[in-house]
Structures are given as C-alpha cells and as structure tokens.
Design a protein around this motif. Structure first.
Motif, PDB file in Angstrom:
ATOM      1  N   THR A 815      -9.978   9.786   7.920  1.00 54.91           N
ATOM      2  CA  THR A 815     -10.448  10.350   9.175  1.00 54.91           C
ATOM      3  C   THR A 815     -10.594  11.857   9.002  1.00 54.91           C
ATOM      4  O   THR A 815      -9.628  12.543   8.624  1.00 54.91           O
ATOM      5  N   LEU A 816     -11.789  12.354   9.260  1.00 56.82           N
ATOM      6  CA  LEU A 816     -12.058  13.788   9.180  1.00 56.82           C
ATOM      7  C   LEU A 816     -12.186  14.337  10.594  1.00 56.82           C
ATOM      8  O   LEU A 816     -12.993  13.838  11.385  1.00 56.82           O
ATOM      9  N   LEU A 817     -11.389  15.338  10.904  1.00 59.86           N
ATOM     10  CA  LEU A 817     -11.392  15.929  12.230  1.00 59.86           C
ATOM     11  C   LEU A 817     -11.931  17.356  12.170  1.00 59.86           C
ATOM     12  O   LEU A 817     -11.627  18.094  11.224  1.00 59.86           O
ATOM     13  N   PRO A 818     -12.725  17.743  13.155  1.00 63.95           N
ATOM     14  CA  PRO A 818     -13.225  19.122  13.160  1.00 63.95           C
ATOM     15  C   PRO A 818     -12.107  20.118  13.463  1.00 63.95           C
ATOM     16  O   PRO A 818     -11.123  19.781  14.122  1.00 63.95           O
ATOM     17  N   VAL A 819     -12.261  21.319  12.963  1.00 61.80           N
ATOM     18  CA  VAL A 819     -11.300  22.378  13.263  1.00 61.80           C
ATOM     19  C   VAL A 819     -11.338  22.659  14.766  1.00 61.80           C
ATOM     20  O   VAL A 819     -12.423  22.809  15.340  1.00 61.80           O
TER      21      VAL A 819
END
Length: 820
Positions: A815-819
C-alpha cells in the motif's frame, strides 16, 4: 606433533569460521534487498493511495484512483523487482557502462555515444503529447519513490548487484524510458549488419553465387556488388579482415539473432466458442531475469494485463476486456549505411551533392573505472552519425578516405512510440487500436489485433522514403554524396501495409515476408523466416475452427519444416545404400544415423537423438560447402541457412557448383559432400556424447541458457544466478529455440519465446501467459526462476482482470500512501 596438530586444527577452524561469517554477512546483505510485498509506505508524488496486489506468481495488480497513480505504482513495482536490470539498460543507452565495468565496456559505450540514442531520447521528451508525458512523469516518480524508500529504510541498496558495483542511482526521468525503447530498437535491428556482411561476400563471390548465399525470400532482386560502387574495395583483404570479438554487454545482435516472434489471430467466425482468439510469443535473447515482466494496470478505461518491460510504463503485449494485441518484428529495412567521402585537404569536411560540407561535431567524455577518461569527438553528417570501423564490422568494407554514416529511423528526435502503448491500453475497439499504431517510430513491428470479433495486422514504424534510383537499394553500403542514395524523409503512415478482416478469418506472422512489391515499396529484402511460416500455415488451415488450446499447441509445436524438406533432398542418394557394415565402423555409424533419420517425423524433441544428428549434419554440410569459397569469412555464417542448402541440392541457377571444392583437381558431387559432412557430424557428436548413437539427446546440446548478463561468468556465482534448462524446439520450429552456432557448444538455445500469451475473447478470464524465468531479478527470491520450469514444460498461468479474484489470491499487498 600433537601440539602442531592442535594448532593446525585451530587455524583451519578459524579460517572456516571466518569464511562462514563472511558468507553469512554477504547473504544477510543480499537478503536485505528482497522487497517486502506486504508493506505500507508513505511516498511523495501520489494524489491518493495505491495498492499493488501480488498474486501467487508475484504478478502485481495495480489499483489507484487516477491513471497517473497507477503508472506511479507500476514504476514502484518495476523498481521493487528489477531495479538493477532497469539501471543497467539505462546505462547502456547512455553509454555509461564503463563507469561500472572499466575498459571492457569502452567499445560498447563508444558505440552508444556515437549513435546518440540517449541524446535523441532527451530531445524526444518535448515531442510527447500531454497524456503520454504525464504517464512518463508519473512512472518516473514511482521509480524514484522506491529508490527513496530503499535509501530511507536501508533496504540493501535495492538489489544485490549494487553491493558489487556503484550503489548511487540517479533519479529516473521520462527520457530514460524513451531511451530504453530506442535501445530495444538497436537490439532488434539487423539490417546494417546484413548490409556489411553482404558487401563483404560480394567482394569474394561472383554475382550468381552471392544470390545463393543471400537469396531473396522469395523472388528475384537486383544484385549489386560492393566493388561496383567502391572500386578500391575489390581486394579480398577487406572481405577477409578479421573483425574484433563483441565486447562485454554488446547490444548489437549477431546475424540471425535480431528480433523474431510468432503471432496468430483467429476471427470470431473461426473460433469454436464464438469469440476471437489471439496468441503471441516474442522471441528475444535469453537472460536471467528475462526482459519481460508481467503486470496488470487498472486504468480509468479498464484493466490492461500482459507483458511489460522494466523501465517502460506500458503493457507491450497483452489484453484489455476490449482489445488484445501482440507484436512480431516486421524486418522493415529501416537502416542504411552511407559511405561519406572525406575532403583530402580538410578531413573535417565530407562530400555532398553540392560540394564539401562541415561535419556537425560534439565532444563527449567517457568516464572509466580505474582508468583515465576518454574524450571522443562525435561527428554527424546529413545522413546520420559517423561510426568507426570497430562497429558493425564496418572496417571490413570502408575504403581509405571514407567514413561510414548510419541512417536509421530510431535516431528520430521526435519519437512518440510510447503514445502507441498508452493508446492501445485505452482503445475501445479494433479501429482505435489500429489508429494507435500511427505514433510508433521504431523498432518497426507487426501489430496483431483483435477486439473479440474482428482481427487485423498493421505494420507500424516509420518507413524510409528511398529513391527508386538508389544505387544499392539499401542492400549494401552506398555513396552518401549521391543524391539518389539519400533518404527523402519517411513515408506517410498510410503507406504502411495493413490487413483487416481477412477472408477466411485467419492471420499469422512468423517474421515471414509479408509484401511482394518492388523496390522502393518493398519493405525489406531480408526477412526473419522462410520456414516456420510453412508449419504455421499448415496448423492454422488444418482446423475449421480454433480454440485457445489449438493456438497453445501451435505456439509449442516442435516439428521442423526445414528438417522435413531438407533431409529427403540432401540424403536422397544415401538412404539404405550399401551392404551392412561392420560394428563400430564409420560406415555402420552412418547407417544407424540414416536409419534413425529416415523414420523421423522432424519433431525437435529434447528426448530424441534425431534432432541432434540432423542439426549437426546440416551445420557441417554448410561449412563444407562454403569454406573453400569464403575462406575466413566462413565464420560469419555459423547458422544453417535452409534456402541456401535447398538451392545447392536442387542446383537452382547452377548453385550445385558449391559442392565442388575449388582447390581439388577432381570435381566433387553433392552426394559426396553430404556423406562426408554426415561423417564429420557423427564424429563430432561421438567425441562429445559417446559412441551410442541411440543414447544421444537433443536436450543435452540444446540447453536454454538464461544467464545473468553481469554475474553469470563469475565462478561460483554463476551456479546461483544462471538458469539452465534442457529444451525442445530449434532454429526453424514454431517453438523456437535459436541456436548459437558457435563452438564449442553450437546448439545451445540462446533465443526463444521470452513471453507467451493466448487470449480467448469468448472467455477472457481463461486467457493465459508465461515468461521464461520469473518476476524477480533477485537471485535469492523464490520468484527468480519459478516460472522457468513451467515455461520449459509448455505450461501457462492464468491472467485475470477480475479485481476480486486478484485480491482473493493475494500473497502480499503493498500500500502506497501520499505524503500528508
């Protein structure tokens, strides 16, 4: 004595302990670079969360709220599994390998700098439309995000190779992806090398014999000799000059090893289940890991799944729910070598139709590990970059006072090829798929398409616009100052051949000749196949209707049409002749071999001796036929050419003259040469595999070698990083396993189907695919070679566009989450 023994034991134990600790540390460091597929990372460059769902075979299914986020996820996934492969290809395109590998890659770097592929890629960024540029930028951001995570979390530098070589990785940029497309064009193009070899042969052979060795496929063509255009080249030392061996990581394919592929399409009316079918298997050099990487992208227009190439943000071959597409090399002649005459009073100038002109020049510095940098002066004429005699063997045909230039469509500085990939993934039907081909530049490909009902094949790639008065028709290097030899630009896309909705509902291509139009509308004089197409036609026409299984059967077919046609011709006066010979004699061994071949059906099975006998016989036969005529140039023809053998044994246009040995007094017959060649082959095989002919196995010689291009030759490491497999198939079977032709192992399988896909639009979810190694480029990963054994056995894995199925079988979700 006892004390000496104790101290010896202690020293040995200490050395072993230290060695074990060193191995443990190395293993731990390499293990640290294995990606965690079940992790959550906060990364810059996203607008919303992205999920990378990995299935059982480590195929990533990438989900995001926007297309840009999905392309970001693909860049991240590529960098997770193939970061070393990506950076190595980028360095190759940039001409920066010597910064890592020292002097042994200097020639490779020099070639790429002189060609200017990366320079053309950088300039092509400005030619991209907004959506393609957005895709390239999002993909680059995804790659760079993974590099940042590796640095932040000390993830073993991203790949074990970075512990041995320069660990710093420059940020990925849109130009890098365009450059890899151009590098692929270099690896798939063989026309320039063919021009040079044909010119070398023309300096030795008379016109009629040159036509035998370089025949048109099929039909007649104009024969031009190099000595006609450059009289000073008439001396044989040019033709017989010994070119240097290819250096480390040399990207130019040897003759016979440029691009190849199969593609078959069946319209809905010829499909058993009522939905169109498409099968594709691109043939490329075997490496570990393979060039292809399987992935699924969930775009706003729907899912796209199939084979990607790390570094490039599109599905190169695959399908959506609306469209399936495959690629084969078209063999378009998109390269011409031009000889530029130097001004004898000023070598900074070259001859043009209007007098002398200055070269365009530029200086570049190649940095070399553990050595002083080298400064090159790059020169370009209006015809293209100036090369040296050490590239494409050009020194063997370049007269004194001349320099070679290369005209090539892949050098375009407005390369929009990646827009084709983006548009294919978004296309709603076959017409939109055909329209996408308009933007493709190089390497020229046949694009096979189906939208579930209709089928089509489109030649894509820019086609040179040559003058009908071109002196050599692009078949050998030509004078660059003659106006008729210069390109007039490229032809309009509408002149590229296309076949749509064919009568009979079948389309297929094996790199065979596709058009029979005269020069300059000929497309090419050199084609990649004249044999597999015969078998393809038989298999496709043999059924009234086709299924997914029948196309898989065609992809995996190992029957050699060349063997079936050549053996009766070559051995027509040898079958079942003579009395029974004594055991263990040369004559008895020959009789056993001929008896086996007489009952053989041409199937190149790894378990049989007949394919090995046939292949060795044809190899030694061709060598005997040509070596007295060509001398040292014989080594440039290591692979058997079926059309040449057929012309000789049918005595087409007097080609039987090859059987007579020039240096001998008595004339030899083709039957004598065939018998002697068979004896040569059998002796070679006995020395290698023992005296029992029946115990020989084709698979022992035809081993597929998927070697790591950098670590594979290092003792010890090669056992870990190289993948070796016994394989069926051969040079001229649909299940292609191209042999090396080079001693000491001339029958090694070095080029094969690195990807296979079969798409059934009656039931799209039943579509299947496979690659030749595995998804990971990390030798310690279980996904490094897990697909390889399935590939060898002719098996496939399913490919689904159902998000629920992808998640249900997930073995990890990144899972890639935005800053924030």
């Amino acid at each position: 004595m006892e004390r000496l023994f104790r101290w010896t034991f202690r020293i040995v134990a200490a050395v072993l302990l230290l060695a074990g600790l060193a191995i443990g540390v190395v293993y731990w460091l390499a293990w640290r670079s294995l990606p965690d597929y079940d992790a959550t990372e906060v990364v810059a460059g996203l607008t919303a969360p992205v999920e990378i769902v990995r299935n059982t075979y480590n195929v990533p299914h990438i989900f995001g709220e926007t297309d840009a986020d999905v392309f970001f996820g693909l860049g991240y996934a590529h960098a997770q599994d193939r970061l070393w492969q990506m950076t190595l290809m980028r360095r190759t395109a940039q001409g920066k390998l010597s910064e890592l590998f020292g002097q042994r890659t200097l020639r490779t770097d020099e070639l790429l700098r002189r060609l200017g592929l990366y320079r053309a890629a950088v300039r092509s960024v400005a030619a991209q439309d907004d959506e393609t540029l957005a895709m390239l930028e999002a993909y680059s951001a995804g790659v760079n995000a993974r590099i940042e995570v590796i640095n932040r979390e000390a993830r073993g530098r991203g790949a074990p190779e970075f512990f041995l070589f320069e660990p710093q990785i420059a940020p990925w940029q849109p130009a890098d992806s365009i450059a890899i497309v151009k590098l692929m064009a270099l690896q798939l193009s063989g026309q320039a090398s063919e021009e040079v070899l044909r010119a070398r042969a023309s300096l030795i052979l008379p016109e009629e014999r040159l036509r035998d060795l370089h025949p048109d496929v099929p039909g007649k063509g104009k024969v031009v000799l190099a000595s006609d255009l450059f009289p000073t080249l008439s001396q044989t030392q040019f033709a017989q000059a010994d070119p240097e061996d290819d250096p480390f990581l040399w990207p130019v394919p040897r003759r016979g090893l440029s691009g190849a592929s199969n593609a078959f399409a069946v319209a809905a009316e010829r499909a058993a289940a009522g939905g169109a079918l498409l099968a594709n298997d691109p043939h490329m050099g075997l490496t570990a890991p393979t060039i292809f990487y399987l992935a699924r992208l969930q775009l706003s227009t729907g899912g796209a799944i199939g084979g990607t190439i790390p570094g490039i943000p599109v599905v190169m071959v695959g399908r959506t729910n609306q469209l399936g597409w495959g690629l084969t090399s078209s063999y378009m002649d998109d390269q011409d070598v031009m000889m530029e005459q130097l001004n004898p009073d000023d070598i900074t100038q070259y001859r043009t139709p209007d007098g002398w002109a200055d070269f365009e020049t530029e200086r570049t510095i190649i940095k070399i590990k553990d050595a002083q940098p080298v400064t090159l002066t790059l020169r370009r004429s209006v015809n293209g970059p100036i090369l040296t005699g050490r590239q494409f063997d050009l020194g063997t045909v370049t007269p004194q006072g001349y320099v070679p230039a290369l005209s090539w469509t892949a050098l375009a500085e407005d390369d929009t090829s990646l827009r084709t990939g983006l548009d294919l993934m978004r296309a709603a039907d076959l017409d939109e798929g055909l329209a996408a081909a308009r933007y493709f530049v190089a390497p020229s490909q046949n694009l096979m398409l189906t939208d579930g009902k209709r089928i089509a094949m489109q030649v894509m790639g820019r086609q040179p616009d040559r003058d009908e008065l071109h002196q050599s028709q692009g078949r050998i290097p030509a004078p660059g100052w003659v106006e008729a030899n210069r390109w007039k630009g490229t032809k309009p896309f509408e002149e590229n051949p296309v076949w749509t909705d064919p009568e009979g509902g079948l389309l297929g291509n094996t790199n065979n000749k596709t058009v029979d139009t005269p020069f300059p509308d000929h497309l090419s004089f050199v084609w990649g196949d004249s044999q597999r197409v015969q078998r393809m036609e038989r298999l496709l026409q043999a059924r009234d209707v086709h299924t997914r299984a029948s196309l898989m059967e065609a992809q995996l077919d190992t029957v050699s049409f060349a063997a079936r046609s050549l053996l009766p011709l070559v051995g027509r006066d040898l079958w079942f002749t003579g009395d029974s010979a004594p055991a263990d004699s040369v004559q008895r061994r020959r009789q056993v071999a001929l008896e086996l071949l007489a009952a053989w059906n041409g199937e190149m099975s790894e378990h049989l001796p007949e394919p090995l006998i046939y292949s060795a016989w044809m190899r030694f036969l061709q060598q005997r036929l040509i070596r007295d005529d060509l001398g040292p140039l014989t080594s440039e023809y290591p692979l058997m050419e079926p059309l040449f053998i057929e012309r000789v044994f049918r005595n087409t246009d007097g080609a039987g003259a090859w059987c007579d040995v020039i240096q001998s007094t008595a004339p030899e017959t083709c039957t004598e040469i065939a018998r002697q060649s068979l004896d040569d082959a059998l002796q070679f095989l006995e020395d290698r595999y023992g005296s029992r002919v029946e115990a020989w196995r084709w698979g022992d010689a035809h081993e597929a070698r998927s070697d790591h291009p950098v670590l594979g030759d290092i003792p010890g490491l090669g056992l870990i990083v190289n993948i070796r497999q016994s394989t069926s198939g051969g040079d001229h079977t649909l299940q292609r396993g191209r042999t090396s032709g080079e001693l000491p192992d001339p029958f090694l399988n070095v080029q094969a189907a690195t990807y296979r896909g079969v798409y059934d639009f009656a039931d799209p979810e039943s579509s299947v695919f496979i690659t030749s190694t595995g998804q990971s480029g990390h030798p310690l990963s279980k996904y490094y070679d897990d697909l390889g054994e399935l590939w060898r056995r002719g098996e496939y894995i399913p490919m689904t566009l159902d998000p629920d199925l992808a998640r249900a079988g997930a073995v990890g979700i990144t899972t890639l989450l935005p800053v924030p």
